[in-house]
Enzyme design. Structure first.
Site, short mmCIF file in Angstrom:
data_model
loop_
_atom_site.label_atom_id
_atom_site.label_comp_id
_atom_site.label_asym_id
_atom_site.label_seq_id
_atom_site.Cartn_x
_atom_site.Cartn_y
_atom_site.Cartn_z
N ARG A 84 0.86 -1.05 -0.03
CA ARG A 84 0.02 0.09 0.11
C ARG A 84 0.90 1.19 -0.02
O ARG A 84 1.86 1.40 0.50
CB ARG A 84 -0.84 -0.01 1.10
N HIS A 85 0.42 2.37 -0.68
CA HIS A 85 1.31 3.58 -0.46
C HIS A 85 1.51 3.93 0.92
O HIS A 85 0.79 3.33 1.88
CB HIS A 85 0.19 4.70 -1.28
N GLY A 86 2.28 5.10 1.12
CA GLY A 86 2.54 5.42 2.58
C GLY A 86 1.74 6.43 3.04
O GLY A 86 0.62 6.60 2.11
N GLY A 352 0.14 -0.27 -4.53
CA GLY A 352 -1.31 -0.11 -4.88
C GLY A 352 -1.99 0.66 -3.55
O GLY A 352 -1.45 1.71 -3.10
N ALA A 395 1.66 1.87 4.26
CA ALA A 395 2.54 1.18 3.83
C ALA A 395 2.30 -0.44 4.07
O ALA A 395 3.41 -0.99 4.18
CB ALA A 395 3.90 1.70 4.41
#
Length: 463
Positions: A84-86, A352, A395
């Protein structure tokens, strides 16, 4: 769908601290006054450090002992990391809700409590609608540091040689927070190895990383269907949430009618974002005690359960394309390995969203409680395994590590947030590292079916 190639942008960050190979004991966040007492209930708005508290003391700490292959001759031959994005700013929709709450607090009678006076007179609404989910500096660091930790956990795979040799592939969602997270992950590696003479590409592929947008049946039956969230709506109107709203009103000294479920959510998000973005234990957090936070967490878990998890079959089936992509990569590695050929893709990093990870986790059977989450069973779900605070912080990462243990003994280890997990339903396995063929046998129905086009087709009811 066309795949767009991007080159890495040069980032100028402060140098990454010297790598430490020790693993510190978990610290107790409750002893740290800078950490809100309710931080462990922030659900998908939570910090990664709350899932791995040892990182609070040393953000680059790893524990290599968690990787326990069945024999010393086992060697890692492939890693797929779905991340996952930060940490990001709130979306425009949530900023609008926060603004309404802030206006209410500012316009209410002068407070006696110092923390409330601080909100009324000193705290300013600094979130703006144009922030709209963009990556913050903490989110940049989330991925820089994760890259370094994974290189320490899997040094033979995430290595300078493999990066320079093009054996590490990067794929991302087109959303700016994901692209920038991908750039940050790469920057973590290039800074670690002081690489300045080479650039590394990444591919934007929404068909894989935002499959939910392209699954017509999911969009129509769940995402754009208000009735799909009936259980959440009932809970937000129920006794537990009403009590939280009343307690917020009491603490603010305003009439009960002024605090809606949206206001309660905005207050919870303000506490969560102030902490995730700025590491501040904000006065907004004083609006909730632990009981309130557990109710707010359950409301968000209900939303995720019915919109991305086990609530509807199409939620997980929308991830069929990512499921097949994963096993295709693993199969290719197995074939090359069996033929004695060099592995052409040692590492795949795919960046993602929470909405990317949760359907896949659900498809694979993780965190499936015996009873569904509903609006009426909050009291009996305190021990539920489906808890997004643990599963999906910023994240969050789902790792699949393929091992060759010699003599055709190939094994697959899954890890969630850098901790080994067990494939649900696979009981005859050594630790968390079952035979790869046993994993494929366990998921054979999905491997033989689970066709994205078929599952996502919108079936019309007969006239």
């Amino acid at each position: 769908m066309p795949i767009i190639l991007w080159k890495i942008i040069v980032f100028h960050f402060t140098a990454i601290p010297a790598v430490s190979w020790c693993f510190l004991n978990d610290v107790n966040p409750e002893e740290n006054l800078d950490i809100p007492a309710i931080a462990k209930y922030f659900s998908t708005k939570g910090r990664y450090e709350e899932v791995n508290p040892h990182l609070i003391e040393d953000i680059l700490a790893v524990n290599t002992s968690i990787l326990q292959p069945p024999s010393a001759q086992c060697r890692e031959i492939h890693l797929t990391a779905i991340i996952r994005h930060g940490t990001r700013y709130p979306t425009t929709k949530n900023v609008k809700k926060m603004q309404k709450l802030y206006d209410l607090v500012r316009g209410s009678a002068p407070a006696k409590d110092s923390w409330l006076r601080e909100l009324q007179t000193q705290w300013t609404m600094w979130y703006t609608e144009d922030m709209d989910g963009r990556l913050v500096q903490k989110g940049v660091n989330d991925h820089r540091h994760l890259a370094v930790r994974l290189s320490k956990l899997f040094p033979s795979l995430i290595s300078e040689k493999n990066l320079r040799g093009g054996l590490i592939k990067f794929i991302t969602s087109s959303k700016h927070r994901c692209v920038n997270s991908t750039l940050s992950f790469k920057a973590g590696l290039t800074e670690l190895w002081t690489i300045t003479d080479q650039e590394f590409e990444h591919a934007v592929n929404d068909a894989l990383m935002r499959f939910f947008d392209q699954c017509t049946r999911f969009v129509e039956e769940v995402d754009n269907n208000p009735s799909a969230m009936t259980e959440l709506d009932k809970f937000r109107e129920g006794a537990e949430m009403k009590r939280v709203e009343e307690k917020i009103a009491d603490r603010l000294g305003v009439e009960y009618s002024l605090i809606t479920d949206d206001m309660a959510e905005a207050a919870f998000y303000l506490c969560a974002y102030e902490f995730a973005i700025k590491t501040v234990n904000s006065p907004w957090c004083r609006l909730f005690d632990e009981v309130d936070a557990q109710v707010m967490e359950y409301a968000n878990d209900l939303k995720q359960y019915w919109k991305r998890g086990y609530g509807y079959d199409i939620n997980s089936k929308s991830s069929c394309i990512l499921f097949h992509d994963l096993f295709s990569r693993l199969d290719n590695t197995v074939s090359e390995n069996q033929l004695g050929q060099p592995v052409t893709e040692a590492v795949t990093v795919q960046v993602g969203h929470a909405e990317t990870l949760l359907p896949l986790l659900t498809l694979l059977g993780f965190f499936n409680d015996s009873d569904a989450l509903t609006s009426t069973n909050y009291a009996t779900q305190t021990q539920r395994s489906f808890r997004t605070s643990h599963m999906l912080p910023y994240a969050a990462n789902l790792l699949f590590v393929l091992y060759d243990c010699g003599g055709g003994d190939l094994r697959l280890q899954p890890l969630l947030n850098e901790k080994p997990v067990m494939f649900p339903g696979l009981t005859d396995q050594k630790a968390s590292m079952p035979l790869y063929q046993d994993v494929k046998k366990h998921y054979r129905d999905l491997l033989q079916g689970c066709d994205f086009e078929t599952e996502c087709q919108l079936f019309k009811s007969p006239a």
